[in-house]
Motif scaffolding. Structure first.
Motif, PDB file in Angstrom:
ATOM      1  N   ARG A  10       0.834  -1.203   0.000  1.00 27.96           N
ATOM      2  CA  ARG A  10       0.000   0.000   0.000  1.00 27.96           C
ATOM      3  C   ARG A  10       0.870   1.256   0.000  1.00 27.96           C
ATOM      4  O   ARG A  10       0.623   2.195  -0.755  1.00 27.96           O
ATOM      5  N   GLN A  11       1.896   1.284   0.838  1.00 25.24           N
ATOM      6  CA  GLN A  11       2.769   2.464   0.933  1.00 25.24           C
ATOM      7  C   GLN A  11       3.545   2.687  -0.362  1.00 25.24           C
ATOM      8  O   GLN A  11       3.687   3.824  -0.819  1.00 25.24           O
ATOM      9  N   THR A  12       4.017   1.629  -0.964  1.00 29.61           N
ATOM     10  CA  THR A  12       4.749   1.746  -2.230  1.00 29.61           C
ATOM     11  C   THR A  12       3.834   2.293  -3.316  1.00 29.61           C
ATOM     12  O   THR A  12       4.245   3.145  -4.114  1.00 29.61           O
ATOM     13  N   ILE A  13       2.587   1.815  -3.354  1.00 26.78           N
ATOM     14  CA  ILE A  13       1.607   2.327  -4.320  1.00 26.78           C
ATOM     15  C   ILE A  13       1.395   3.820  -4.105  1.00 26.78           C
ATOM     16  O   ILE A  13       1.464   4.611  -5.050  1.00 26.78           O
ATOM     17  N   GLN A  14       1.143   4.225  -2.862  1.00 31.62           N
ATOM     18  CA  GLN A  14       0.861   5.631  -2.576  1.00 31.62           C
ATOM     19  C   GLN A  14       2.041   6.533  -2.934  1.00 31.62           C
ATOM     20  O   GLN A  14       1.852   7.618  -3.488  1.00 31.62           O
ATOM     21  N   ASN A  15       3.248   6.077  -2.637  1.00 38.39           N
ATOM     22  CA  ASN A  15       4.437   6.868  -2.975  1.00 38.39           C
ATOM     23  C   ASN A  15       4.566   7.061  -4.479  1.00 38.39           C
ATOM     24  O   ASN A  15       4.863   8.157  -4.961  1.00 38.39           O
ATOM     25  N   ARG A  16       4.335   5.999  -5.218  1.00 35.19           N
ATOM     26  CA  ARG A  16       4.481   6.069  -6.673  1.00 35.19           C
ATOM     27  C   ARG A  16       3.371   6.909  -7.300  1.00 35.19           C
ATOM     28  O   ARG A  16       3.620   7.683  -8.234  1.00 35.19           O
ATOM     29  N   VAL A  17       2.142   6.796  -6.794  1.00 34.72           N
ATOM     30  CA  VAL A  17       1.031   7.607  -7.313  1.00 34.72           C
ATOM     31  C   VAL A  17       1.320   9.089  -7.072  1.00 34.72           C
ATOM     32  O   VAL A  17       1.065   9.932  -7.940  1.00 34.72           O
ATOM     33  N   TYR A 152      -6.353  -3.376  -5.231  1.00 32.67           N
ATOM     34  CA  TYR A 152      -6.274  -1.943  -5.575  1.00 32.67           C
ATOM     35  C   TYR A 152      -7.023  -1.656  -6.884  1.00 32.67           C
ATOM     36  O   TYR A 152      -6.560  -0.963  -7.762  1.00 32.67           O
ATOM     37  N   GLY A 153      -8.199  -2.258  -7.021  1.00 31.72           N
ATOM     38  CA  GLY A 153      -9.044  -2.048  -8.188  1.00 31.72           C
ATOM     39  C   GLY A 153      -8.980  -3.167  -9.211  1.00 31.72           C
ATOM     40  O   GLY A 153      -9.916  -3.360  -9.979  1.00 31.72           O
ATOM     41  N   ASN A 162     -11.132  -4.844  -3.757  1.00 33.82           N
ATOM     42  CA  ASN A 162     -11.069  -4.097  -2.501  1.00 33.82           C
ATOM     43  C   ASN A 162      -9.778  -4.315  -1.723  1.00 33.82           C
ATOM     44  O   ASN A 162      -9.533  -3.617  -0.743  1.00 33.82           O
ATOM     45  N   LYS A 163      -8.938  -5.230  -2.120  1.00 29.40           N
ATOM     46  CA  LYS A 163      -7.682  -5.439  -1.402  1.00 29.40           C
ATOM     47  C   LYS A 163      -6.811  -4.194  -1.564  1.00 29.40           C
ATOM     48  O   LYS A 163      -6.648  -3.689  -2.670  1.00 29.40           O
ATOM     49  N   PRO A 164      -6.234  -3.693  -0.465  1.00 31.99           N
ATOM     50  CA  PRO A 164      -5.515  -2.406  -0.524  1.00 31.99           C
ATOM     51  C   PRO A 164      -4.118  -2.489  -1.115  1.00 31.99           C
ATOM     52  O   PRO A 164      -3.484  -1.466  -1.354  1.00 31.99           O
ATOM     53  N   GLU A 165      -3.637  -3.693  -1.351  1.00 28.75           N
ATOM     54  CA  GLU A 165      -2.319  -3.880  -1.942  1.00 28.75           C
ATOM     55  C   GLU A 165      -2.472  -4.693  -3.217  1.00 28.75           C
ATOM     56  O   GLU A 165      -3.575  -5.147  -3.540  1.00 28.75           O
ATOM     57  N   ILE A 166      -1.375  -4.895  -3.953  1.00 27.31           N
ATOM     58  CA  ILE A 166      -1.435  -5.651  -5.198  1.00 27.31           C
ATOM     59  C   ILE A 166      -0.792  -7.014  -4.967  1.00 27.31           C
ATOM     60  O   ILE A 166       0.296  -7.121  -4.414  1.00 27.31           O
ATOM     61  N   TYR A 167      -1.526  -8.038  -5.432  1.00 21.71           N
ATOM     62  CA  TYR A 167      -1.114  -9.427  -5.243  1.00 21.71           C
ATOM     63  C   TYR A 167      -1.069 -10.141  -6.578  1.00 21.71           C
ATOM     64  O   TYR A 167      -1.851  -9.833  -7.475  1.00 21.71           O
ATOM     65  N   ASP A 168      -0.213 -11.149  -6.665  1.00 13.43           N
ATOM     66  CA  ASP A 168      -0.238 -12.101  -7.758  1.00 13.43           C
ATOM     67  C   ASP A 168      -1.191 -13.211  -7.308  1.00 13.43           C
ATOM     68  O   ASP A 168      -0.990 -13.801  -6.246  1.00 13.43           O
TER      69      ASP A 168
END
Length: 171
Positions: A10-17, A152-153, A162-168
């Protein structure tokens, strides 16, 4: 039972966005920008991205689908048309994932018919494993070679957005 292998926090996504939003703000300063989210997958990314763009811009959505489960059907179905006037405006298509490129190619062809000044692509995930069409991605938060991603969409048969992070996802 599906297995979710963590890929992007989640934090990595937010930083990159945040970084991408600043870059878009610089690149489009003084232009008449419309962020156009591609439904449904881009809605979370778009919500976070628009808050990071430090300039006036409009928001619109277009709906298109080509997936059943984990595979593209190859048939593009438009589920929502744009609401705004695109003529002589700068359009930034916001996508959750660029995968085969088939859907995005059709969307870009459609948007060009609306006579915008420019059309560019911003994607959360630029995935190369199954790319069939060359897509000029101007902004990519993350680039992946392979995997079926959820969270994350991003979905699998409308689940796991609805999962707040990205998963394989491993089925």
């Amino acid at each position: 039972m599906p297995e979710f292998i963590p890929l992007i926090s989640r934090q990595t996504i937010q930083n990159r966005v945040r970084e991408i939003g600043k870059q878009i703000s610089r690149d489009y300063q003084g232009k008449d920008l419309i962020l156009t989210g591609i439904l449904k997958g881009a809605f979370m990314f778009m919500a976070d991205l628009t808050r990071q763009i430090d300039m006036d811009h409009d928001i619109d959505f277009i709906g298109a689908s080509s997936y059943e489960g984990t595979h593209s059907t190859g048939q593009i179905v438009f589920t929502k048309q744009p609401d705004l006037e695109y003529r002589n405006r700068d359009i930034l298509l916001v996508e959750d994932i660029v995968d085969t490129g088939n859907t995005l190619t059709k969307i870009m062809e459609f948007i060009q018919l609306l006579n915008p000044n420019s059309v560019a692509v911003c994607t959360l995930i630029d995935k190369h494993e199954r790319r069939k069409k060359a897509i000029p991605v101007k902004y990519a938060c993350f680039s992946l070679e392979k995997g079926f991603i959820v969270g994350y969409g991003l979905d699998y048969d409308e689940k796991y957005r609805n999962k707040p992070e990205i998963y394989d996802l491993k089925l």
